[in-house]
Design a protein around this motif. Structure first.
Motif, PDB file in Angstrom:
ATOM      1  N   GLY A   1      20.643  38.942 -37.918  1.00  0.00           N
ATOM      2  CA  GLY A   1      19.475  38.871 -37.065  1.00  0.00           C
ATOM      3  C   GLY A   1      18.344  38.936 -37.811  1.00  0.00           C
TER       4      GLY A   1
ATOM      5  N   ASN B   1      16.134  41.062 -33.899  1.00  0.00           N
ATOM      6  CA  ASN B   1      16.768  40.994 -35.100  1.00  0.00           C
ATOM      7  C   ASN B   1      17.702  42.178 -35.094  1.00  0.00           C
ATOM      8  OD1 ASN B   1      14.328  42.831 -34.876  1.00  0.00           O
ATOM      9  ND2 ASN B   1      14.834  43.385 -37.000  1.00  0.00           N
TER      10      ASN B   1
ATOM     11  N   TYR C   1      21.333  40.502 -32.452  1.00  0.00           N
ATOM     12  CA  TYR C   1      21.912  39.356 -32.651  1.00  0.00           C
ATOM     13  C   TYR C   1      23.383  39.499 -32.730  1.00  0.00           C
ATOM     14  CZ  TYR C   1      22.657  34.627 -34.353  1.00  0.00           C
ATOM     15  OH  TYR C   1      23.090  33.253 -34.230  1.00  0.00           O
TER      16      TYR C   1
ATOM     17  N   THR D   1      20.499  37.968 -28.403  1.00  0.00           N
ATOM     18  CA  THR D   1      19.199  37.485 -28.731  1.00  0.00           C
ATOM     19  C   THR D   1      18.814  36.375 -28.269  1.00  0.00           C
ATOM     20  OG1 THR D   1      19.119  39.104 -30.663  1.00  0.00           O
ATOM     21  CG2 THR D   1      17.826  37.225 -30.910  1.00  0.00           C
TER      22      THR D   1
END
Length: 614
Positions: A227, A260, A263, A274
């Motif tokens: 991510g 991030n 994810y 995400t």
């Protein structure tokens, strides 16, 4: 309410009447609808009908290993999977938002595999740390040039073999650069790599202890750091931070917020995962990396105008924006970032609109947080570039937006220009004309204009020439023992740029000290003064980050760190026992770019300062 917002408790009395009949026919929403996105897509396509060129945009994957290490296990195959995962995310999300036929251009070999360029560093693993991104890039650049790749025309996805993984102990940590930045023409995203970083392991529930995130699983580690690859690449593609709006949260976490860390978590049943906001889909839709053909003026820096722009208070805790945008490079979208003070720009929420064929648009925020904030209006151009105009607002505890600073910028621009030219009589006329019949606007303008009346001429005096009966003096009028600034020359009661006027948070001031980092202004005050008070902040129009410090006889007596655009505050200090006073501004961690710090209305006084009338 902070004192640097000197328009105390002035409510912006602009109701629905501020919306023109022209604007009223436009949809007023927080996001562009399907018809708008279709129009945006069509404008991007129209820009390549004549004079188009092959797109210069591409992502280049680089693997950097210190001289004393071997690449992490199976690094080429893993990096290829990570890059394909990254490309797939952006392509799926752009398609979901209505932007079809977007593929992320990645440097590939003759077999259509992601090319992974290996670079061996000059130093050993222990020589590199998290702040050494520039040094590592400098070692990568010559290798790219040998391969015929222009580093300043590419988006470099730079994996650093600077993770320390212990499979026996089940621990992992890193000392790698882990950030990104860039424009629509080039950028760099620094990542960290280890043998367990692999999209194939998103569901791996093997426990591991991470040096930053504690006891997690390998699957969650991959969510966070893959991510992170996608997030930092977003910065390299020019995307700023923003969080999801309330109406978007059903999809999970915005990539450029905290996405991030979330994810692919849905693969383990740990959350919704995400997504890419519409705001950032609009920006990327015209980015050279996602378009095979581009308008021939891809490198042109657009000139933008905002005729009839209005920013007004909407319903409780909301702000409405409408008007017209014109540019010499066609516009396919407008994004508004409503960024509350504090937390960097991670907490910014967005609104989006696609202007009609005349350039008209309208949009509104969601409910905004109480306190100071910055509104950044960002124009998305069909050549991939963006242009930005910033304003500052405040939301009172009642939920009422205070748009005083914005009204000065938009409705009293002629008055401000006259002040800039030191034509105060003309400024009076400008104010009377603009505020005719509007008592609220007259009061706002009067408070600004009064700051520039009865101001001492900008002639400096020595501390030895001051009569003991002088009760106070502006520090900008006192001759320093020494002075230095990090850019251009020391300047007092103005800044060394065409705007001239000292300005913080959309407000203008007649007195102060220009202090671009690193700066130092040292004064001899010989224990003759009781208080030092004033304001500090970043000059409007600059986006750096600085630390402010006040030092007395070599000892720190006050500081404020990490002050960025639109931020600032006040200070009021006892300097009774100080002989030598130093005002210092240093880089706040962004490398020094745009660090236009300013000290505003710094005042030495024999008695405590009375700000009741300011």
């Amino acid at each position: 309410m902070t004192r640097w917002y000197c328009f105390l408790f002035l409510f912006c009395v602009i109701g629905q009447r501020a919306f023109s009949a022209e604007a009223a026919v436009l949809p007023l929403a927080a996001f562009a609808d399907a018809d708008g996105i279709q129009q945006s897509e069509a404008r991007i396509a129209d820009s390549t009908e004549s004079g188009a060129i092959d797109s210069p945009g591409q992502v280049v994957a680089v693997y950097f290993t210190p001289a004393d290490r071997q690449p992490a296990t199976n690094h080429v195959a893993r990096i290829r999977r990570i890059v394909e995962e990254t490309a797939g995310f952006y392509e799926r999300e752009l398609r979901r938002h209505g932007f079809r036929e977007r593929a992320m251009a990645v440097l590939r070999n003759d077999r259509d595999e992601v090319e992974v360029i290996d670079v061996v560093g000059a130093g050993q693993g222990g020589d590199y740390g998290k702040s050494d991104g520039g040094r590592i890039r400098d070692e990568v650049v010559p290798v790219l040039r040998e391969r015929g790749i222009a580093p300043n025309e590419s988006v470099i996805l730079l994996f650093c073999n600077l993770m320390d993984y212990d499979p026996v102990g089940g621990t992992i940590s890193h000392h790698s650069p882990y950030y990104g930045g860039g424009s629509h023409l080039s950028g760099t995203a620094w990542q960290c790599d280890s043998e367990i970083l692999d999209p194939l392991r998103f569901r791996d529930l093997t426990p591991i202890r991470d040096g930053e995130y504690g006891d997690i699983t390998i699957g969650r580690h991959n969510s966070i750091f893959i991510g992170g690859v996608i997030h930092e690449l977003g910065h390299a593609l020019s995307l700023p931070h923003c969080r999801q709006r309330r109406d978007e949260s059903v999809r999970g976490t915005a990539l450029m917020g905290a996405g991030n860390r979330t994810y692919a978590q849905e693969l383990r049943g740990e959350g919704r995962g995400t997504f890419l906001t519409q705001a950032h889909a609009l920006r990327l839709a015209a980015h050279p990396v996602f378009n095979r053909r581009m308008t021939g003026d891809v490198k042109k820096r657009p000139a933008t105008r905002w005729p009839k722009l209005r920013i007004v208070a909407g319903e409780k805790s909301q702000i409405r924006v409408h008007g017209m945008v014109q540019a010499d490079v066609p516009v396919h979208g407008v994004v508004a970032y409503f960024d509350p003070r504090g937390g960097g720009d991670y907490d910014a929420t967005t609104a989006t609109a696609v202007p009609d064929d005349r350039g008209r648009f309208a949009m509104q925020s969601g409910n905004l947080r109480v306190g100071d904030g910055e509104l950044r209006l960002t124009v998305c151009h069909v050549n991939g570039a963006t242009s930005v105009r910033s304003f500052f607002y405040r939301v009172e505890r009642s939920g009422q937006p205070d748009l005083s600073a914005i009204r000065v910028e938009l409705e009293l621009a002629a008055m401000v220009d006259s002040i800039r030219r030191s034509k105060l009589e003309e400024a009076e006329v400008d104010l009377a004309t603009a505020a005719s019949g509007d008592e609220s606007l007259m009061k706002i303008g009067r408070q600004v204009l009064d700051r520039f009346r009865d101001v001492e001429k900008p002639t400096s005096v020595s501390v030895d020439d001051l009569d003991s009966g002088v009760s106070s003096i502006g520090l900008s009028k006192l001759i320093p023992i020494s002075e230095s600034v990090g850019w251009l020359s020391p300047t007092y009661d103005s800044v060394p740029e065409p705007s001239r006027l000292l300005s913080i948070g959309g407000q203008y001031y007649a007195e102060g000290i220009y202090a671009h980092a690193p700066s130092s202004h040292v004064y001899r005050i010989d224990r003759q003064w009781k208080r030092l008070s004033g304001k500090f902040g970043m000059q409007n129009g600059h986006s750096g980050k600085v630390d402010f410090q006040i030092v007395g006889d070599g000892q720190m007596i006050w500081s404020s760190r990490g002050v960025g655009a639109g931020q600032g505050g006040t200070f009021d200090l006892d300097v009774s026992d100080v002989s030598t006073l130093s005002l210092m501004v240093t880089d706040g961690g962004n490398g020094g770019g745009g660090d236009w710090g300013v000290w505003v209305e710094p005042l030495l006084s024999r008695t405590p300062r009375d700000d009741s009338d300011r």
